[in-house]
Design an enzyme around this catalytic site. Structure first.
Site, mmCIF file in Angstrom:
data_model
loop_
_atom_site.group_PDB
_atom_site.id
_atom_site.type_symbol
_atom_site.label_atom_id
_atom_site.label_comp_id
_atom_site.label_asym_id
_atom_site.label_seq_id
_atom_site.Cartn_x
_atom_site.Cartn_y
_atom_site.Cartn_z
ATOM 1 N N GLY A 1 98.572 62.687 61.392
ATOM 2 C CA GLY A 1 98.466 61.251 61.620
ATOM 3 C C GLY A 1 99.815 60.598 61.821
ATOM 4 C CG ASP B 1 100.618 60.464 50.995
ATOM 5 O OD1 ASP B 1 99.607 60.106 51.636
ATOM 6 O OD2 ASP B 1 101.737 60.588 51.516
#
Length: 418
Positions: A89, A305
Site C-alpha cells: 500500500g 500498525d
C-alpha cells in the site's frame, strides 16, 4: 506447518530489520532525485522490493548488496510505465502522487489483496492539484495521465501518512505552494527525508507546506523498525526480558510506547542518539503486570500498525479495555478489526468487535489455539506472540506472509514454520 509451543520464559537481545517506512521512502525519493544515495540497514522484505521494482521501471538504477542499496536517481521518469506494486500500500499510494506531477502516463497495480484496498482517498486530494488520476471503482489498477499541477490547500479528513505523503510528492512538481492539513499529526518520515534532500518544505503542527523542488540524492542509515521490535518488546513484557537494539523512536511512531505507558509495561530507553533526522535507542522491556486501557482516536494514528499487538496485550491485562477511532484497520492487508478479534478469541481470549475498534475483557492467561493469518503479516506475527505466551500454543495458517515486512521473524524467535 509446525506448532508453536508456549515458553515459560522469553529473554534475549535482538538486532532487528530496518524500518519499513523509512526504507520505502529512502528508495523512492533517492530513485526520483538527482545524484546518488547509499541506503544501509534497509529492510529487504517483499514490500520494499516492490518499491525497488517500480523505481527501476521508472528509470532509477538500484544495486543491492544484502541490506545496503546504492541508488542512482532519475528526476525524469519513463513514460508509459506499468508499475507492479505487489502487496504494498505504501508503494502504490506514494508513487501515485510522485508520478502525478511528472507529466507521464503510468499504470499502477498490485496483487488481489492490494486491489481491494481503497485508492479514492489518494485520487481525490491529488485532483485538487489538477492531477489526472483514475481508479478502478475506487481501487487499483490506477491510471495516471500527464497534467500540469498547481499548488492547493488539501484538508485531509483522516490522518494518513500515506495520503499526506502522496500529496506532498505531487506538490514537489506543482506551481506555487501546496499545503496539507491533517486532523491529527501522522508519521512524518516523508517530511524529514524531503527536507534532508533539499525540498522547500515547512512543518507547522498539523500543517505541512511544500513548494516546487528538485531533490538531491542523500545517504540514509535506516533505524530498526519499532513496528518489528514491538513483537519482541511484547514478549519481554509478557514472559521475561528483551533488549531491542538501535530502534527508531521518531515521535510520530512511538505510539506503542504510549500504549506501554498506559498498560503499565516496564521499559527503559538506553543509548539514545540521532542520525539523519531520525532518533533511535535501545529498548529494554521487562515482565510487567498490565492493566486495562482506553484508547481513542487521538492516539490511534501513532500506533496503527501495532494495534493488533496492543489488543493482544490487553487480552492479558487486568480489566476491560476499549479501543475506538481505529476504523482505518478495516482497510489494511486484512480487516484487522475482524481478524484481530478472531485471533484473540481463538487463543481463548474475550474480544468483541466494534465498528471502529474493540472491547477486550482481559484474562490472566490465554489457553492457546490455531489462527489463520489471512495473509496479513501483522496478524501472523501477533498470533506468534500470543501462542508463545499462552498455555498450550497453537498453529498459524499461512505464516509465510511475514516475509512482507520481516523475512526472518520466525528465525529470530527460534522457529521454522515454512
Amino acid at each position: 506447518m509446525e506448532r508453536i509451543s508456549p515458553r515459560a520464559c522469553f529473554e534475549g537481545e535482538f538486532s532487528l530489520p530496518g524500518d519499513k517506512s523509512v526504507t520505502h521512502r529512502a528508495i523512492m525519493l533517492n530513485g526520483g532525485a538527482d545524484g546518488e544515495g547509499v541506503i544501509t540497514n534497509a529492510l529487504m522484505g517483499e514490500d520494499c522490493l516492490s518499491t525497488c521494482r517500480c523505481m527501476r521501471a521508472l528509470g532509477a538504477k538500484i544495486d543491492v548488496d544484502g541490506t545496503t542499496l546504492r541508488v542512482v536517481g532519475t528526476p525524469r521518469f519513463r513514460r508509459g510505465t506499468k508499475l507492479n506494486c505487489g502487496n504494498s500500500g505504501t508503494t502504490i499510494r506514494l508513487l501515485t502522487g510522485f508520478v502525478a506531477g511528472k507529466e507521464i502516463d503510468a499504470e499502477l497495480y498490485g496483487d488481489e489483496s492490494l486491489s481491494a484496498r481503497p485508492m479514492k482517498r489518494v485520487a481525490e486530494p491529488l485532483s485538487l492539484l489538477g492531477a489526472d488520476v483514475k481508479t478502478t471503482d475506487g481501487h487499483a489498477p490506477v491510471y495516471v495521465s500527464p497534467k500540469t499541477l498547481h499548488g492547493a490547500d488539501v484538508a485531509l479528513q483522516i490522518a494518513s501518512a500515506q495520503v499526506k505523503s502522496a500529496v506532498l510528492l505531487a506538490g514537489l512538481s506543482a506551481d506555487g505552494e501546496t499545503r496539507v492539513i491533517e486532523p491529527i499529526k501522522s508519521r512524518d518520515h516523508t517530511e524529514r527525508m524531503l527536507q534532508a534532500m533539499g525540498a522547500d518544505l515547512r512543518v507547522d503542527g498539523n500543517e505541512v507546506r511544500v513548494k516546487k523542488s528538485a531533490l538531491k540524492g542523500v545517504d540514509v542509515c535506516v533505524p530498526s523498525d519499532i513496528s518489528s521490535a514491538a513483537y519482541f518488546m511484547a514478549l519481554g513484557a509478557l514472559k521475561g526480558k528483551t533488549l531491542c537494539k538501535n530502534v527508531g523512536i521518531n515521535s510520530t511512531r512511538t505510539g506503542i510506547l504510549k500504549a506501554f505507558d498506559l498498560l503499565g509495561v516496564n521499559y527503559t530507553l538506553l543509548n539514545r542518539q540521532v542520525s539523519g533526522g531520525e532518533e533511535r535507542a535501545d529498548i529494554l522491556v521487562e515482565k510487567s503486570d498490565m492493566r486495562a486501557i482506553n484508547l481513542t482516536r487521538e492516539l490511534v494514528p501513532s500506533m496503527i500498525d501495532e494495534l493488533p499487538l496492543i489488543a493482544l496485550l490487553c487480552a492479558f491485562a487486568d480489566g476491560e479495555t476499549r479501543i475506538t477511532g481505529a476504523k482505518e484497520l478495516r482497510v489494511k492487508e486484512s480487516d484487522r478489526i475482524r481478524t484481530t478479534a478472531e485471533l484473540i478469541n481463538n487463543l481463548g481470549g474475550d474480544c468483541e468487535e466494534l465498528p471502529d475498534g474493540f472491547i477486550i475483557r482481559g484474562r490472566e492467561k490465554l489457553v492457546g489455539g490455531d489462527v489463520d493469518s489471512y495473509l496479513d503479516h501483522r496478524i501472523a506475527m501477533t498470533a506468534a506472540v500470543g501462542m508463545i505466551a499462552s498455555q498450550t500454543g497453537g498453529r498459524i495458517y499461512r505464516p509465510e506472509c511475514c516475509a512482507i515486512s520481516f523475512p526472518d521473524f520466525f528465525e529470530k524467535l527460534g522457529l521454522k514454520l515454512y
